[in-house]
Scaffold this active site. Sequence first.
Site, PDB file in Angstrom:
ATOM      1  N   HIS A 361     -43.878   4.159  35.458  1.00  0.00           N
ATOM      2  CA  HIS A 361     -42.885   3.299  35.511  1.00  0.00           C
ATOM      3  C   HIS A 361     -41.646   3.685  34.035  1.00  0.00           C
ATOM      4  O   HIS A 361     -40.904   2.824  33.809  1.00  0.00           O
ATOM      5  CB  HIS A 361     -42.955   1.545  34.386  1.00  0.00           C
ATOM      6  CG  HIS A 361     -43.409   0.660  36.417  1.00  0.00           C
ATOM      7  ND1 HIS A 361     -41.712  -0.116  36.574  1.00  0.00           N
ATOM      8  CD2 HIS A 361     -44.192   0.543  36.507  1.00  0.00           C
ATOM      9  CE1 HIS A 361     -42.458  -0.494  37.910  1.00  0.00           C
ATOM     10  NE2 HIS A 361     -43.257  -0.423  38.075  1.00  0.00           N
ATOM     11  N   LYS A 552     -31.242  -7.656  28.716  1.00  0.00           N
ATOM     12  CA  LYS A 552     -32.361  -6.887  28.921  1.00  0.00           C
ATOM     13  C   LYS A 552     -33.268  -6.632  27.357  1.00  0.00           C
ATOM     14  O   LYS A 552     -32.702  -7.478  26.866  1.00  0.00           O
ATOM     15  CB  LYS A 552     -32.312  -5.300  29.559  1.00  0.00           C
ATOM     16  CG  LYS A 552     -30.935  -5.024  29.247  1.00  0.00           C
ATOM     17  CD  LYS A 552     -30.196  -3.462  28.906  1.00  0.00           C
ATOM     18  CE  LYS A 552     -29.683  -3.384  30.166  1.00  0.00           C
ATOM     19  NZ  LYS A 552     -30.362  -2.862  31.216  1.00  0.00           N
ATOM     20  N   ARG A 553     -34.512  -6.520  28.264  1.00  0.00           N
ATOM     21  CA  ARG A 553     -35.679  -6.341  26.297  1.00  0.00           C
ATOM     22  C   ARG A 553     -34.288  -5.371  25.320  1.00  0.00           C
ATOM     23  O   ARG A 553     -33.679  -4.334  25.648  1.00  0.00           O
ATOM     24  CB  ARG A 553     -36.948  -5.605  26.397  1.00  0.00           C
ATOM     25  CG  ARG A 553     -37.265  -5.719  27.512  1.00  0.00           C
ATOM     26  CD  ARG A 553     -37.601  -7.420  26.521  1.00  0.00           C
ATOM     27  NE  ARG A 553     -38.141  -6.990  24.891  1.00  0.00           N
ATOM     28  CZ  ARG A 553     -39.816  -6.995  24.982  1.00  0.00           C
ATOM     29  NH1 ARG A 553     -40.435  -7.626  26.206  1.00  0.00           N
ATOM     30  NH2 ARG A 553     -39.953  -7.019  23.771  1.00  0.00           N
ATOM     31  N   LYS A 558     -31.914   1.704  25.562  1.00  0.00           N
ATOM     32  CA  LYS A 558     -31.487   0.799  25.777  1.00  0.00           C
ATOM     33  C   LYS A 558     -29.517   0.688  25.572  1.00  0.00           C
ATOM     34  O   LYS A 558     -28.635   0.643  25.787  1.00  0.00           O
ATOM     35  CB  LYS A 558     -31.396  -0.394  26.516  1.00  0.00           C
ATOM     36  CG  LYS A 558     -32.767  -0.649  27.505  1.00  0.00           C
ATOM     37  CD  LYS A 558     -33.116  -1.689  28.114  1.00  0.00           C
ATOM     38  CE  LYS A 558     -34.399  -1.660  28.673  1.00  0.00           C
ATOM     39  NZ  LYS A 558     -34.165  -1.901  30.486  1.00  0.00           N
ATOM     40  N   THR A 662     -33.488  -3.111  37.048  1.00  0.00           N
ATOM     41  CA  THR A 662     -33.289  -3.832  38.083  1.00  0.00           C
ATOM     42  C   THR A 662     -31.746  -4.853  37.898  1.00  0.00           C
ATOM     43  O   THR A 662     -31.330  -5.277  38.857  1.00  0.00           O
ATOM     44  CB  THR A 662     -34.278  -5.022  38.148  1.00  0.00           C
ATOM     45  OG1 THR A 662     -34.993  -5.220  37.366  1.00  0.00           O
ATOM     46  CG2 THR A 662     -35.785  -3.649  39.443  1.00  0.00           C
ATOM     47  N   LYS A 666     -29.047  -6.530  39.917  1.00  0.00           N
ATOM     48  CA  LYS A 666     -28.485  -8.534  40.361  1.00  0.00           C
ATOM     49  C   LYS A 666     -27.096  -8.363  40.630  1.00  0.00           C
ATOM     50  O   LYS A 666     -27.255  -9.374  41.017  1.00  0.00           O
ATOM     51  CB  LYS A 666     -29.660  -8.972  39.646  1.00  0.00           C
ATOM     52  CG  LYS A 666     -30.854  -8.576  39.035  1.00  0.00           C
ATOM     53  CD  LYS A 666     -31.942  -9.231  38.043  1.00  0.00           C
ATOM     54  CE  LYS A 666     -33.231  -9.027  37.940  1.00  0.00           C
ATOM     55  NZ  LYS A 666     -33.661  -8.599  36.403  1.00  0.00           N
TER      56      LYS A 666
HETATM   57  C1  LIG Z   1     -34.380  -8.178  35.817  1.00  0.00           C
HETATM   58  C2  LIG Z   1     -34.601  -8.657  34.707  1.00  0.00           C
HETATM   59  C3  LIG Z   1     -34.954  -8.180  33.606  1.00  0.00           C
HETATM   60  C4  LIG Z   1     -34.921  -6.530  33.542  1.00  0.00           C
HETATM   61  O1  LIG Z   1     -33.580  -5.887  33.335  1.00  0.00           O
HETATM   62  P1  LIG Z   1     -33.531  -4.597  32.843  1.00  0.00           P
HETATM   63  O2  LIG Z   1     -31.833  -4.579  32.901  1.00  0.00           O
HETATM   64  O3  LIG Z   1     -33.592  -3.627  34.166  1.00  0.00           O
HETATM   65  O4  LIG Z   1     -33.653  -3.776  32.133  1.00  0.00           O
HETATM   66  C5  LIG Z   1     -35.454  -8.049  32.709  1.00  0.00           C
HETATM   67  N1  LIG Z   1     -36.000  -9.119  31.849  1.00  0.00           N
HETATM   68  C6  LIG Z   1     -35.489 -10.379  33.106  1.00  0.00           C
HETATM   69  C7  LIG Z   1     -35.870 -12.012  32.392  1.00  0.00           C
HETATM   70  C8  LIG Z   1     -35.318 -10.309  34.561  1.00  0.00           C
HETATM   71  O5  LIG Z   1     -34.641 -11.538  34.857  1.00  0.00           O
END
Ligand SMILES: *Cc1c(COP(=O)(O)O)cnc(C)c1O
Length: 817
Positions: A361, A552-553, A558, A662, A666
């Site tokens: 990952h 995101k984190r 990022k 991911t 979304k």
């Molecule tokens: C989808 C999701 C992530 C991943 O987000 P990225 O932008 O791909 O880092 C992290 N936390 C939650 C709660 C999510 O639903």
Amino acid sequence: MTEITAPKSPVTTAEFADGIREQLKYGQGVTPEQATPADVYVASSLVVRHYLQDAWFKTQQDMVNGKTKAVGYLSAEFLIGKQLRNALLNAGMLDQFDEAVESLGFDPQTVVDAEYEPALGNGGLGRLAACYVDSLASLGVPAFGYGIQYRYGIFRQEFDSEGRQVEKPEYWLANEEPWGHVDYNRSQKVSFGGTVVEENGRKVWKPAWSVRAVPVDYMVPGYASGRVDTLRLWSARSYDEFDLLTFNKSEYLDAVKPKVEAENISKILYPEDSTPQGKRLRLEQQYFFVAASIQDVIRVFYPGQSNPDLTTLPDKITFQLNDTHPVIGIPELMRVLIDEYGYDWATAWDITTKTFNYTCHTLLPEALEVWPADLIGELLPRHLEIINEINDHFLEELKGKTRDKEKIERMRIVTNEENPKVRMAYLATAGGSHVNGVAELHSQLLKDVTLRDFSDLYPDKFTNVTNGVTPRRFIRLANPRLSNLITEGLGTDKWLSDLEMLKGLEPLAKDDEFVKKFAAVKQANKEDFAAYAKREYGFELDPNTMFNSMIKRLHEYKRQSLKILALIAKYADIKSGKVSVDDVLPRTVIFGAKSAPGYYLAKMTIQLINNVARVVNNDPDIKGKLHVYYPWNYNVRLAQHLIPATDLDEQISQAGKEASGTGNMKFALNGALTVGTLDGANVEIRERVGAENFFLFGMTVDEVDALYAQGYHPAVYYERDPRLKAAIDMVADGTFSNGDRNTYAPLVADWLTKDWFMTLADFTAYCDIQGEIEALYRDPLEWNRKALLNVANSGYFSSDRAIQDYLDKIWHTGPLA
Ligand SMILES: *Cc1c(COP(=O)(O)O)cnc(C)c1O
């Protein structure tokens, strides 16, 4: 005529209501009059479980009896989100629930809100595992998710009055939790420490201590598949529990200590994301859940057999290692096969390598787990022996494949140094059948860089499976308005289990009336989110501004810094009069992100964002054109609310650092437009939705590499772009710290002297593309046309497709007949 393929409810509304009454009476011990929404939530959940029970039995029976190989998805995290509505959807009982609860005098939303979100993951990796078990069940593939039921999941994030992150314990199990069934009668013993002795020419591990692994079972109902898989999360208990009763008071405290230590194993989720901590407890956790899961699989597939033929194991189940956290399972299976069942090394190795596969990952070298051999030896002495032996055999094998001695040295699983280390990614690659990255670009970089020597010598092991997300939770539940419009546009709801059907919306992008309906959905979602943000956070969002989200984190790679610096630059331009406030496109910027508690620069970035929000939101010169909000405690629930309401999302990581992402999927599926770099799955999203429907900016992987090679000097960019200089100066001069120039000094110093992820180098391109974004946004019809094209062309990013790829390329199994 709309074709309806959604699952039919197994119950009527009246039966559902009776079920709730029954549970309230015999389970909760309250009358409907005494019941609180939390009582009704628990009762409703148990009713849903009740109606899933037979399908759950049948799925397990068919799995054990049938010829279909099962999947064991081993993951230290499952960020499953709230369960009730998802289970209702997948089992076809949404309407019956709403009506039944109303008939009892309750508001369905209040009942649903009584559920606590299980906080069992940090971010993308854990959410991926949750999407994958949903898709496995929906495709009808027999599967177990195996992980840990952490008592305290990820911390609950709050902000103090200075805007700093404060971590609070999230005790999500404080109230009755109806989804996890604690199965004391199927517990497993997991042991640690001690020594290895030889008895009758055989190695025998004499462990020093053991814990009891108690399975907590979550049903994973497939959508319209009639199948229910199992998420089995292990909880650590002490074996001393019973003995305590016999101790007198003074001995009591001593006796409690081992109990506390044993139970510590499943107490906390490591609040880290992409940087491992060399913590003993973390290794204990990894071994704990993997060892319990392997024993469990043997119990399930060879019931009651004292002498099972484990050479058939690879036909019964295939294990997917979700990153390196469960990789200790490879030596564990070897140990079980050799020490406990008497197989020779070669047979055991053959079984093991056929059973395991590994998903990588990351590309960040610091995120590839490495354990000191000493520590493994202390906790798992027999495993260290086995790992060393695997390493020896592997080096022998390599000698038969290459004469390049340096290459062989580089590929050692156990390093050759005074304090040797075990490289878990290498162990996983050597000990499994397949290795996959999580997006095309990432899989390529794995082969070219991270695991290059391995891919040279074992090219067939390497493959790609681009991540996906479940359309049930992230479209149907999160965005019912869009779901209805899609169903209307396609004339069927079948897209929920065949997401590539969204392609059928493409022609409708030419139909202005349909595009206007699509725009109206987004507008209504924005109004909903504004109401939610007001209720939950006290924010006053204006739904007539562009909603621009970055969730995101919080991590340097990022690049939340890039977003906040560009925003400050805009603010500075307005303040200095370079830009007339009347010309500014009204924009609401929404951040959501937790930082690892020990991550200094990330936490300082959080503080900066909060203080930029405070200053900008309250500055009358801005005339409400720019707003910044930072709803705290980003989690799945917030994602489900915010994503459908977003116009523009940010995927702006440094190229080559985000393995897939991911969140990007979304957003595209919910009709946001993306501003992003050529990184992770952005590349594939852009390919599919069309370059003209994606705001691309910034350096490519090759340009990044060239710049590192040439020597990166961030200050050059600071001097070159006056907007960047103005923004950084504003942070440095105390504008966002009540005049205190020290508050952000470490952040400013990092930007100007180090800036490892090249935020400054991408700043100009990022600001320049804002003009294009804003021009398009001023033309709502064109904006929404492009947003609709994003929806229409993102069906590929369903986790159903991702799981189908795993089935075809890696697992070689399929649905139960
Ligand atoms: C989808 C999701 C992530 C991943 O987000 P990225 O932008 O791909 O880092 C992290 N936390 C939650 C709660 C999510 O639903």
